[in-house]
Design a protein around this motif. Structure first.
Motif, PDB file in Angstrom:
ATOM      1  N   SER A  34      -3.835  19.951   7.485  1.00 38.47           N
ATOM      2  CA  SER A  34      -5.099  19.251   7.244  1.00 38.47           C
ATOM      3  C   SER A  34      -5.207  17.970   8.080  1.00 38.47           C
ATOM      4  O   SER A  34      -4.199  17.400   8.488  1.00 38.47           O
ATOM      5  N   ARG A  35      -6.449  17.533   8.281  1.00 38.80           N
ATOM      6  CA  ARG A  35      -6.661  16.266   8.995  1.00 38.80           C
ATOM      7  C   ARG A  35      -6.026  15.109   8.236  1.00 38.80           C
ATOM      8  O   ARG A  35      -5.469  14.199   8.804  1.00 38.80           O
ATOM      9  N   ARG A  36      -6.151  15.154   6.889  1.00 36.33           N
ATOM     10  CA  ARG A  36      -5.612  14.052   6.088  1.00 36.33           C
ATOM     11  C   ARG A  36      -4.103  13.926   6.309  1.00 36.33           C
ATOM     12  O   ARG A  36      -3.575  12.840   6.499  1.00 36.33           O
ATOM     13  N   SER A  37      -3.405  15.072   6.319  1.00 36.59           N
ATOM     14  CA  SER A  37      -1.952  14.983   6.506  1.00 36.59           C
ATOM     15  C   SER A  37      -1.624  14.496   7.912  1.00 36.59           C
ATOM     16  O   SER A  37      -0.656  13.768   8.113  1.00 36.59           O
ATOM     17  N   GLN A  38      -2.475  14.875   8.889  1.00 37.11           N
ATOM     18  CA  GLN A  38      -2.247  14.357  10.252  1.00 37.11           C
ATOM     19  C   GLN A  38      -2.465  12.848  10.309  1.00 37.11           C
ATOM     20  O   GLN A  38      -1.737  12.123  10.984  1.00 37.11           O
ATOM     21  N   GLN A  39      -3.501  12.383   9.599  1.00 36.20           N
ATOM     22  CA  GLN A  39      -3.772  10.940   9.598  1.00 36.20           C
ATOM     23  C   GLN A  39      -2.616  10.168   8.976  1.00 36.20           C
ATOM     24  O   GLN A  39      -2.242   9.101   9.452  1.00 36.20           O
ATOM     25  N   ALA A  96       0.876   4.156  11.832  1.00 33.72           N
ATOM     26  CA  ALA A  96       1.976   3.511  12.555  1.00 33.72           C
ATOM     27  C   ALA A  96       3.169   3.181  11.644  1.00 33.72           C
ATOM     28  O   ALA A  96       4.315   3.489  11.999  1.00 33.72           O
ATOM     29  N   PRO A  97       2.973   2.575  10.460  1.00 32.66           N
ATOM     30  CA  PRO A  97       4.150   2.230   9.656  1.00 32.66           C
ATOM     31  C   PRO A  97       4.959   3.460   9.256  1.00 32.66           C
ATOM     32  O   PRO A  97       6.180   3.409   9.160  1.00 32.66           O
ATOM     33  N   PHE A  98       4.249   4.568   9.039  1.00 31.10           N
ATOM     34  CA  PHE A  98       4.927   5.797   8.630  1.00 31.10           C
ATOM     35  C   PHE A  98       5.803   6.321   9.773  1.00 31.10           C
ATOM     36  O   PHE A  98       6.965   6.653   9.592  1.00 31.10           O
ATOM     37  N   ARG A  99       5.192   6.339  10.983  1.00 29.00           N
ATOM     38  CA  ARG A  99       5.965   6.819  12.138  1.00 29.00           C
ATOM     39  C   ARG A  99       7.171   5.919  12.373  1.00 29.00           C
ATOM     40  O   ARG A  99       8.270   6.375  12.634  1.00 29.00           O
ATOM     41  N   MET A 100       6.921   4.596  12.253  1.00 30.21           N
ATOM     42  CA  MET A 100       8.024   3.658  12.516  1.00 30.21           C
ATOM     43  C   MET A 100       9.117   3.809  11.460  1.00 30.21           C
ATOM     44  O   MET A 100      10.295   3.703  11.762  1.00 30.21           O
ATOM     45  N   TRP A 115       4.432  -4.517   2.294  1.00 24.07           N
ATOM     46  CA  TRP A 115       5.312  -3.381   1.969  1.00 24.07           C
ATOM     47  C   TRP A 115       4.806  -2.242   2.851  1.00 24.07           C
ATOM     48  O   TRP A 115       3.600  -1.995   2.912  1.00 24.07           O
ATOM     49  N   PHE A 116       5.705  -1.573   3.585  1.00 21.44           N
ATOM     50  CA  PHE A 116       5.238  -0.756   4.708  1.00 21.44           C
ATOM     51  C   PHE A 116       4.526   0.537   4.306  1.00 21.44           C
ATOM     52  O   PHE A 116       4.053   1.254   5.172  1.00 21.44           O
ATOM     53  N   LEU A 117       4.408   0.831   3.005  1.00 23.29           N
ATOM     54  CA  LEU A 117       3.740   2.076   2.651  1.00 23.29           C
ATOM     55  C   LEU A 117       2.313   1.897   2.114  1.00 23.29           C
ATOM     56  O   LEU A 117       1.661   2.885   1.752  1.00 23.29           O
ATOM     57  N   TYR A 118       1.787   0.659   2.071  1.00 19.91           N
ATOM     58  CA  TYR A 118       0.389   0.506   1.638  1.00 19.91           C
ATOM     59  C   TYR A 118      -0.532   1.346   2.518  1.00 19.91           C
ATOM     60  O   TYR A 118      -1.491   1.947   2.050  1.00 19.91           O
ATOM     61  N   GLU A 119      -0.226   1.328   3.817  1.00 13.58           N
ATOM     62  CA  GLU A 119      -1.149   1.996   4.736  1.00 13.58           C
ATOM     63  C   GLU A 119      -1.269   3.482   4.422  1.00 13.58           C
ATOM     64  O   GLU A 119      -2.383   4.012   4.367  1.00 13.58           O
ATOM     65  N   ILE A 120      -0.143   4.139   4.185  1.00 11.52           N
ATOM     66  CA  ILE A 120      -0.271   5.593   3.960  1.00 11.52           C
ATOM     67  C   ILE A 120      -0.911   5.889   2.610  1.00 11.52           C
ATOM     68  O   ILE A 120      -1.625   6.873   2.461  1.00 11.52           O
ATOM     69  N   ALA A 148      -5.785   8.155   0.388  1.00  2.00           N
ATOM     70  CA  ALA A 148      -6.942   8.068  -0.507  1.00  2.00           C
ATOM     71  C   ALA A 148      -8.250   8.023   0.286  1.00  2.00           C
ATOM     72  O   ALA A 148      -9.316   7.860  -0.306  1.00  2.00           O
ATOM     73  N   GLY A 149      -8.165   8.140   1.619  1.00  2.00           N
ATOM     74  CA  GLY A 149      -9.374   8.111   2.452  1.00  2.00           C
ATOM     75  C   GLY A 149      -9.893   6.699   2.675  1.00  2.00           C
ATOM     76  O   GLY A 149     -11.024   6.512   3.132  1.00  2.00           O
TER      77      GLY A 149
END
Ligand SMILES: Cc1ncc(COP(=O)(O)O)c(C=O)c1O
Length: 432
Positions: A31-36, A41-45, A163-168, A173-174
């Motif tokens: 899905s697009r959401r899972s790709q997003q 960036a924080p997730f990849r890092m 905290w590095f997971l706020y972004e994901i 949640a869109g």
């Protein structure tokens, strides 16, 4: 051309999505959401960091040191056996008292009551068990809080370093993350910048106090000023802006200093708590989401929270954890011992020449990297067998994070390495 979804969020994954060859060249597998989420960036890092940590462990193994010889100051994980009383509470809760013991369980009243009584001692607002719902740790509370009030496309403002997971959680949640750097020095909330970042689409401001990673506990004056900004902006927008108060460290405050929750200053605040810190057992997922007593919207919000917890995939802690909560509420890691570790390491680092504030709470030290490239400095420590986290992971290059859940013996063993690393940095770049 971008589709609606991509236009809304502006977060198109950088890499080409993997295509499904059988369904046709244009059909992505996921899905697009899972790709997003994966593209954030924080997730990849974070995953890159975990890969490097695993490589350091493998290298230590090759050198015959074994991964346990690495001095690990990365995550807020335990480094010693759990408290016997903690183990006993779980053991006791695991023994069924009736045939329904392990039946489906939403948020359990006895757990809520015990949690509310304990919260009242930290944040005295007259909490009862009905004001909160048990969640799968702080993660579960934050994601449900965001989704309870914000719709896809709404903006969520938070302070860097975060905290590095706020972004994901926001992206899942869109929502659209809007990041505001903290004031320096001191890492206070930059109130003017937060006010300037608010738009008609702002729905949530995340506040994390005591703060991971800076260790700052925001004082009443800042929370009062933030509340005034949000009242004014909510009235201007004709739509309420909510605070999501992420406070898993609200019992880990040093020097007998008081803790102040945003709920005491701005009642449209959703309080997120995790037992993972006070009990140093983050793998046992339990926490709660609390709505301040007397909030007119409370019933509507609780209905939303209850349904989101089910729809999100049964986001309730498992039955055993919930039965244990009344006992767990009586326990804590030794905060004085943590404070002693803080004092020992802050003193030693300052004496070596590191620029480091003494954190007011949490598990973490947040020193300035002696060289601008924090990742290179973190790598130089890793070569010496000391693992810490680069500020880049927290979107704040030039700093690094040291976690104090390591043992006193590990701290003593690491001190010469911290000294060697800063001396090497000074030799490479002598002061002019
Ligand atoms: C600031 C902050 N918020 C939330 C969490 C999530 O806590 P948990 O893993 O216990 O859900 C953490 C964990 O490190 C944290 O540091």
């Amino acid at each position: 051309m971008k589709d609606d979804h991509e236009q809304d969020h502006g977060q198109v994954p950088e890499q080409d999505p993997v295509r499904d060859p059988e369904a046709g060249a244009s059909a992505p597998v996921v899905s697009r959401r899972s790709q997003q989420i994966q593209a954030a960036a924080p997730f990849r890092m974070l995953f890159e960091f975990l890969r490097r940590r695993a490589a350091a462990e493998a290298e230590a193994d090759d050198q015959g040191r074994g991964e346990h010889d690495l001095l690990d100051f990365t995550f807020g994980d335990p480094h010693e056996l759990a408290m016997p009383a903690y183990v006993e509470a779980l053991r006791s809760a695991a023994v069924p008292r009736d045939e329904q013991w392990f039946a489906y369980m939403q948020s359990e009243q006895a757990a809520q009551d015990a949690a509310a009584a304990s919260l009242e001692r930290v944040v005295p607002l007259g909490w009862t068990g009905d004001d909160l719902r048990m969640t799968t740790g702080g993660f579960g509370a934050i994601t449900v809080a965001m989704k309870a009030v914000a719709d896809p496309g709404d903006e969520v403002v938070y302070t860097l370093p975060p905290w590095f997971l706020y972004e994901i959680l926001a992206v899942e949640a869109g929502l659209v993350p809007v990041k505001v750097p903290a004031l320096q020095p001191g890492f206070d909330l930059d109130l003017d910048a937060i006010a300037a970042a608010i738009t008609p689409r702002t729905r949530v401001v995340v506040v994390n106090t005591p703060n991971n990673p800076s260790g700052r506990v925001y004082p009443p004056a800042q929370l009062t000023a933030l509340a005034a900004i949000l009242e004014e902006a909510s009235a201007r927008n004709g739509r309420r802006i909510w605070i999501v108060s992420d406070e898993p460290y609200n019992r880990i405050v040093f020097d007998g200093k008081p803790f102040h929750s945003p709920t005491q200053f701005y009642r449209h605040t959703l309080l997120c708590y995790s037992y993972g810190k006070t009990l140093l057992a983050p793998g046992q997922r339990v926490g709660y989401l609390a709505v301040p007593p007397g909030l007119p919207e409370a019933d509507t919000l609780m209905g939303a929270i209850d349904s989101l917890q089910v729809a999100g995939g049964w986001l309730f802690p498992n039955a055993v954890m919930q039965y244990a909560v009344p006992d767990l509420e009586r326990l804590s890691i030794d905060i004085d011992a943590l404070q002693s570790k803080r004092d020992r390491l802050v003193g030693a680092l300052r004496e070596m020449g590191y620029d480091v504030a003494s954190p007011e709470g949490t598990f973490y030290l947040w020193p300035r990297s002696p060289v601008p490239d924090d990742e290179a400095f973190v790598a130089s420590l890793a070569r010496r067998g000391v693992l810490v986290m680069p500020g880049t992971l927290f979107e704040t290059p030039g700093w690094f994070r040291i976690c104090l859940t390591a043992t006193p013996a590990s701290i003593e063993a690491a001190i010469p390495h911290f000294r060697a690393a800063i001396n090497e940095a000074k030799r490479a770049d002598p002061p002019s």
